[in-house]
Design a protein around this motif. Sequence first.
Motif, short mmCIF file in Angstrom:
data_model
loop_
_atom_site.label_atom_id
_atom_site.label_comp_id
_atom_site.label_asym_id
_atom_site.label_seq_id
_atom_site.Cartn_x
_atom_site.Cartn_y
_atom_site.Cartn_z
N LEU A 92 -61.36 74.56 0.57
CA LEU A 92 -60.92 74.94 1.90
C LEU A 92 -59.62 75.72 1.85
O LEU A 92 -59.40 76.66 2.61
CB LEU A 92 -60.77 73.70 2.78
CG LEU A 92 -62.06 72.97 3.15
CD1 LEU A 92 -61.74 71.64 3.83
CD2 LEU A 92 -62.94 73.84 4.05
N SER A 93 -58.73 75.32 0.94
CA SER A 93 -57.45 76.00 0.82
C SER A 93 -57.62 77.44 0.34
O SER A 93 -56.79 78.30 0.62
CB SER A 93 -56.52 75.24 -0.14
OG SER A 93 -56.97 75.35 -1.48
N LEU A 94 -58.71 77.71 -0.38
CA LEU A 94 -58.99 79.06 -0.86
C LEU A 94 -59.73 79.89 0.18
O LEU A 94 -59.95 81.09 -0.02
CB LEU A 94 -59.80 79.00 -2.15
CG LEU A 94 -59.09 78.40 -3.36
CD1 LEU A 94 -60.04 78.29 -4.54
CD2 LEU A 94 -57.87 79.24 -3.75
N THR A 173 -50.61 69.25 23.16
CA THR A 173 -50.79 68.54 21.90
C THR A 173 -52.27 68.26 21.66
O THR A 173 -52.94 67.69 22.53
CB THR A 173 -50.02 67.21 21.90
OG1 THR A 173 -48.62 67.48 22.04
CG2 THR A 173 -50.25 66.45 20.60
N PHE A 174 -52.77 68.71 20.51
CA PHE A 174 -54.16 68.48 20.13
C PHE A 174 -54.22 67.39 19.06
O PHE A 174 -53.45 67.43 18.09
CB PHE A 174 -54.79 69.75 19.54
CG PHE A 174 -55.13 70.81 20.55
CD1 PHE A 174 -56.33 70.78 21.25
CD2 PHE A 174 -54.25 71.86 20.78
CE1 PHE A 174 -56.64 71.76 22.16
CE2 PHE A 174 -54.55 72.85 21.69
CZ PHE A 174 -55.76 72.79 22.39
N SER A 175 -55.14 66.47 19.22
CA SER A 175 -55.39 65.52 18.14
C SER A 175 -56.19 66.23 17.06
O SER A 175 -56.81 67.28 17.29
CB SER A 175 -56.18 64.32 18.65
OG SER A 175 -57.51 64.70 19.00
N ARG A 176 -56.18 65.68 15.87
CA ARG A 176 -56.97 66.26 14.78
C ARG A 176 -58.45 66.28 15.14
O ARG A 176 -59.17 67.22 14.83
CB ARG A 176 -56.74 65.47 13.49
CG ARG A 176 -55.38 65.70 12.86
CD ARG A 176 -55.15 64.78 11.69
NE ARG A 176 -53.92 65.12 10.97
CZ ARG A 176 -52.72 64.74 11.37
NH1 ARG A 176 -52.58 64.01 12.48
NH2 ARG A 176 -51.65 65.07 10.67
N ILE A 195 -58.90 69.67 8.69
CA ILE A 195 -58.19 70.45 9.71
C ILE A 195 -56.73 70.62 9.30
O ILE A 195 -56.10 71.64 9.58
CB ILE A 195 -58.32 69.81 11.11
CG1 ILE A 195 -58.14 70.90 12.19
CG2 ILE A 195 -57.33 68.69 11.34
CD1 ILE A 195 -59.25 71.90 12.25
N ASP A 196 -56.16 69.63 8.61
CA ASP A 196 -54.79 69.76 8.12
C ASP A 196 -54.67 70.96 7.19
O ASP A 196 -53.68 71.70 7.23
CB ASP A 196 -54.37 68.49 7.36
CG ASP A 196 -54.19 67.29 8.28
OD1 ASP A 196 -54.05 67.49 9.49
OD2 ASP A 196 -54.20 66.16 7.77
N GLN A 197 -55.68 71.16 6.34
CA GLN A 197 -55.63 72.28 5.41
C GLN A 197 -55.73 73.61 6.15
O GLN A 197 -55.04 74.58 5.81
CB GLN A 197 -56.77 72.17 4.39
CG GLN A 197 -56.70 73.22 3.29
CD GLN A 197 -55.44 73.10 2.45
OE1 GLN A 197 -55.18 72.05 1.86
NE2 GLN A 197 -54.66 74.17 2.39
N ASN A 201 -52.97 76.59 6.11
CA ASN A 201 -53.29 77.98 5.79
C ASN A 201 -52.82 78.92 6.90
O ASN A 201 -52.26 79.99 6.63
CB ASN A 201 -54.80 78.15 5.59
CG ASN A 201 -55.31 77.42 4.36
OD1 ASN A 201 -54.54 76.98 3.52
ND2 ASN A 201 -56.63 77.27 4.27
N LEU A 202 -53.06 78.52 8.16
CA LEU A 202 -52.66 79.36 9.29
C LEU A 202 -51.15 79.49 9.36
O LEU A 202 -50.62 80.58 9.62
CB LEU A 202 -53.22 78.77 10.59
CG LEU A 202 -52.96 79.57 11.88
CD1 LEU A 202 -53.53 80.99 11.76
CD2 LEU A 202 -53.57 78.84 13.08
N ARG A 203 -50.45 78.40 9.13
CA ARG A 203 -48.98 78.45 9.14
C ARG A 203 -48.45 79.45 8.10
O ARG A 203 -47.50 80.19 8.37
CB ARG A 203 -48.41 77.06 8.84
CG ARG A 203 -48.33 76.13 10.05
CD ARG A 203 -47.86 74.76 9.61
NE ARG A 203 -47.55 73.90 10.74
CZ ARG A 203 -47.39 72.59 10.65
NH1 ARG A 203 -47.56 71.98 9.47
NH2 ARG A 203 -47.09 71.88 11.71
#
Length: 230
Positions: A92-94, A173-176, A195-197, A201-203
């Motif tokens: 996912l990170s890629l 505020t959105f929950s995961r 979703i954290d990943q 990536n977006l950040r």
Amino acid sequence: MKTILMVDDEEKIREVVVSYLHMDGFQTLEADTGGKALKMVRSGVKIDLVILDLMLPDLSGEEVCKSIRQFSAIPVIMLTAKIAEDDRIKGLSLGADDYVLKPFSPRELIARVKANLRRTQNDTLLAETISFGDGDLVIQPSKHEVSKAGKQVSLTPNEYKLMLAFARHPGRTFSREELIVKVLGFDFEGDSRAIDQHVKNLRQKIESDSKNPQYITTVFAVGYRFTGGV
């Protein structure tokens, strides 16, 4: 008619998957190496989604996915026998959009293909252009483009969906779990780390300093909030 690129060095697997794709009305292209797959994607031929095996004879699926993400936001579904959570998070990170574990049901794979294509259809805002941070971050839904400090940012389909979800509701505020539904769909069976990943990536793409974010902030024990740069 959507075109799917099937990348796997095992001919029997390609034949089965391609057969099921054809029965569901998809057009297909095939590649048995990572190099051939990259050449097809770079050629500009119409490809709507890539099904990518991780174990290829020349390049790993991770290498192929990383290379695709350098010039294209085309959805990528990875086929893998790796079941460890860290392996999926790495994918996912890629820039992978989804994972299907081997051995798999062809019908499940086709369902995943359809779900990913639905999620990548243009999702528009009411405004033609919406900007944040005095024009530092600009979204143009009609062009499917996002720019940061005047430079266009290349987002994966899931990152773009996440960006739109945030941009529609600055300050909320959105929950995961909410973000998973909006970005990955109701049928997503992974955990919230996925979703954290995507947020990470977006950040890295829209924040001046991803370790000190000004747009997407973390709300402890809840999820994330898009501040709009305020």
